[in-house]
Write a protein that holds these residues in place. Structure first.
Motif, PDB file in Angstrom:
ATOM      1  N   ILE A  40       0.534  -1.339  -0.214  1.00  0.00           N
ATOM      2  CA  ILE A  40       0.000  -0.097   0.323  1.00  0.00           C
ATOM      3  C   ILE A  40       0.818   1.469  -0.257  1.00  0.00           C
ATOM      4  O   ILE A  40       0.720   2.014  -0.847  1.00  0.00           O
ATOM      5  CB  ILE A  40      -1.198  -0.086   1.082  1.00  0.00           C
ATOM      6  CG1 ILE A  40      -2.254  -1.297   1.035  1.00  0.00           C
ATOM      7  CG2 ILE A  40      -1.959   1.718   1.557  1.00  0.00           C
ATOM      8  CD1 ILE A  40      -2.716  -1.808   1.921  1.00  0.00           C
ATOM      9  N   ALA A  44       1.755   3.789  -3.214  1.00  0.00           N
ATOM     10  CA  ALA A  44       0.672   5.199  -3.097  1.00  0.00           C
ATOM     11  C   ALA A  44       2.075   5.560  -3.690  1.00  0.00           C
ATOM     12  O   ALA A  44       2.157   7.241  -4.750  1.00  0.00           O
ATOM     13  CB  ALA A  44       0.780   5.293  -2.137  1.00  0.00           C
ATOM     14  N   GLU A  49      -2.986   1.749  -8.882  1.00  0.00           N
ATOM     15  CA  GLU A  49      -4.102   1.217  -7.994  1.00  0.00           C
ATOM     16  C   GLU A  49      -4.161  -0.003  -7.146  1.00  0.00           C
ATOM     17  O   GLU A  49      -4.341  -0.794  -8.029  1.00  0.00           O
ATOM     18  CB  GLU A  49      -5.260   2.035  -9.336  1.00  0.00           C
ATOM     19  CG  GLU A  49      -6.911   1.037  -8.185  1.00  0.00           C
ATOM     20  CD  GLU A  49      -7.147   2.288  -9.299  1.00  0.00           C
ATOM     21  OE1 GLU A  49      -8.608   1.726  -8.798  1.00  0.00           O
ATOM     22  OE2 GLU A  49      -7.619   2.852 -10.213  1.00  0.00           O
ATOM     23  N   THR A  53      -6.679  -0.586   0.226  1.00  0.00           N
ATOM     24  CA  THR A  53      -6.048   0.105   0.561  1.00  0.00           C
ATOM     25  C   THR A  53      -6.007   0.216   2.268  1.00  0.00           C
ATOM     26  O   THR A  53      -5.164   1.082   3.204  1.00  0.00           O
ATOM     27  CB  THR A  53      -5.668   1.489   0.494  1.00  0.00           C
ATOM     28  OG1 THR A  53      -7.627   2.787   0.960  1.00  0.00           O
ATOM     29  CG2 THR A  53      -6.119   1.856  -0.767  1.00  0.00           C
TER      30      THR A  53
END
Length: 389
Positions: A40, A44, A49, A53
């Motif tokens: 995650i 970012a 994507e 998350t």
């Protein structure tokens, strides 16, 4: 060396602290062992994507997506992990955490396989990618040692079966021998992409005395294994479970009190006949890098049945094959090596003697010099004896 014979009362699941046992991991993919929280954070930074998350939800998504019974679908989950492993910093972090997680799980020797050719989108060269991973592995080893968890780790440089970079990746591996690279592998979709596609690269590696393990006998059968042995000169087989297709088991009802191996009939004597390929693998001690949970997920054991009890691991173990226990991809299967040990104890009623023998199979098959393998065997044996107390 005489292996200890542990007391029977030490054999039950409840008596075994699986994490404390010193273990060897031979088949563990770097891009299949990321922490969900790390994915995650890296996603970012990379603008990638993800399905979720939330770390718990993302981990669940990986497990559910991988649990399809299809190797092709299983491999699709790597699109997300590979996407966030495209910079030096990301590779360093993933490799360091990988070692930390191995050490936390009681692994004392591990071989980490990964395909550098998949990690060049951020501008790294092949050599820079390998150096970044090695720096992360070294940092993880140093930190684990400081925490009182000694571990040794080597890289298995992997070429993707569907690409045409076998010779280039073989040369890469040799450039990094003595600098962390301990062996070579090919991975990816097995069916339709035989080892013979890389025959020249395997010859080059053999000419330079560099060891090879090959994914074979997972999504394809005995012919794939034979090709790995002939074209690839494989010293180990990645998974290799479908070697059981070359084993014939017949039952005689003459001795109903006999206790056949797990997964066999409840009564009678099992008469086992090995085909030529199976006999070659067993008689020469070619290690099988079995990954029970992953083999169930990808459908590798579908020819033998539906549940984990149908895994041919016990048949192979009872008939003298050099079986080893591995996780394949900790993220996708949601397991660590201790979990796999426990799963086999629960499924096949193994005890500490069995687990020691299987662990020593892995130590003896490690891509290490003889003296280091002997020291590893001694260290593991002492660790099991201390557990038995």
């Amino acid at each position: 060396m005489t292996e200890p014979n542990f007391p029977a009362d030490q054999a039950t699941d409840a008596d075994i602290d699986f994490r404390s046992l010193p273990k060897v991991s031979l088949h563990d993919h770097l891009d299949g062992g990321l922490r969900p929280a790390t994915i995650i954070e890296l996603a970012a930074e990379a603008g990638h994507e993800l399905p979720s998350t939330d770390p718990a939800a993302l981990g669940q998504w990986f497990r559910e997506s991988a649990d399809s019974g299809s190797l092709v679908r299983y491999l699709e989950t790597f699109d997300h992990t590979v996407a966030v492993m495209q910079t030096r910093d990301a590779l360093f972090r993933v490799a360091k955490e990988f070692v930390q997680d191995l050490a936390e799980d009681g692994v004392v020797y591990g071989e980490v396989r990964w395909a550098p050719e998949q990690h060049l989108r951020g501008g790294l060269t092949l050599d820079e990618a390998v150096e970044a991973v090695q720096a992360g592995l070294d940092a993880g080893v140093e930190e684990a040692a400081a925490d009182g968890r000694p571990i040794q780790v080597g890289q298995l440089i992997t070429a993707m079966r569907h690409a045409d970079r076998g010779q280039e990746i073989a040369e890469l591996a040799l450039r990094h021998r003595d600098k962390g690279a301990v062996g070579f592998d090919i991975a990816g979709a097995e069916d339709g992409f035989p080892p013979s596609r890389f025959k020249d690269a395997f010859t080059y590696l053999a000419e330079n005395q560099f060891p090879v393990t090959i994914h074979a006998g997972e999504a394809a059968g005995v012919d794939s294994i034979a090709d790995a042995l002939v074209s690839g000169r494989a010293l180990r087989l990645g998974h290799g479970v479908r070697i059981a297709e070359d084993i014939q088991v017949d039952f005689s009802p003459e001795a109903p009190d006999a206790q056949p191996g797990a997964g066999q009939e409840e009564s009678g004597v099992a008469m086992v006949t090995l085909g030529r390929v199976a006999a070659w693998v067993r008689d020469r001690g070619i290690a099988l890098e079995c990954s029970p949970s992953s083999n169930l997920q990808t459908g590798a054991i579908a020819p033998f049945g539906e549940g984990i009890e149908s895994h041919p691991f016990d048949l192979l173990y009872q008939t003298g094959f050099k079986v080893t226990i591995n996780v394949d991809n900790r993220l996708m299967s949601g397991v660590n090596l201790s979990d796999e040990y426990e799963l086999l104890v629960e499924t096949f009623d193994y005890d500490l003697d069995d687990l020691l023998e299987i662990t020593l199979n892995a130590a003896e098959a490690a891509f290490l010099p003889l003296e280091e393998r002997e020291a590893l065997v001694e260290y593991i044996t002492e660790g099991f004896q201390a557990h038995a107390g």
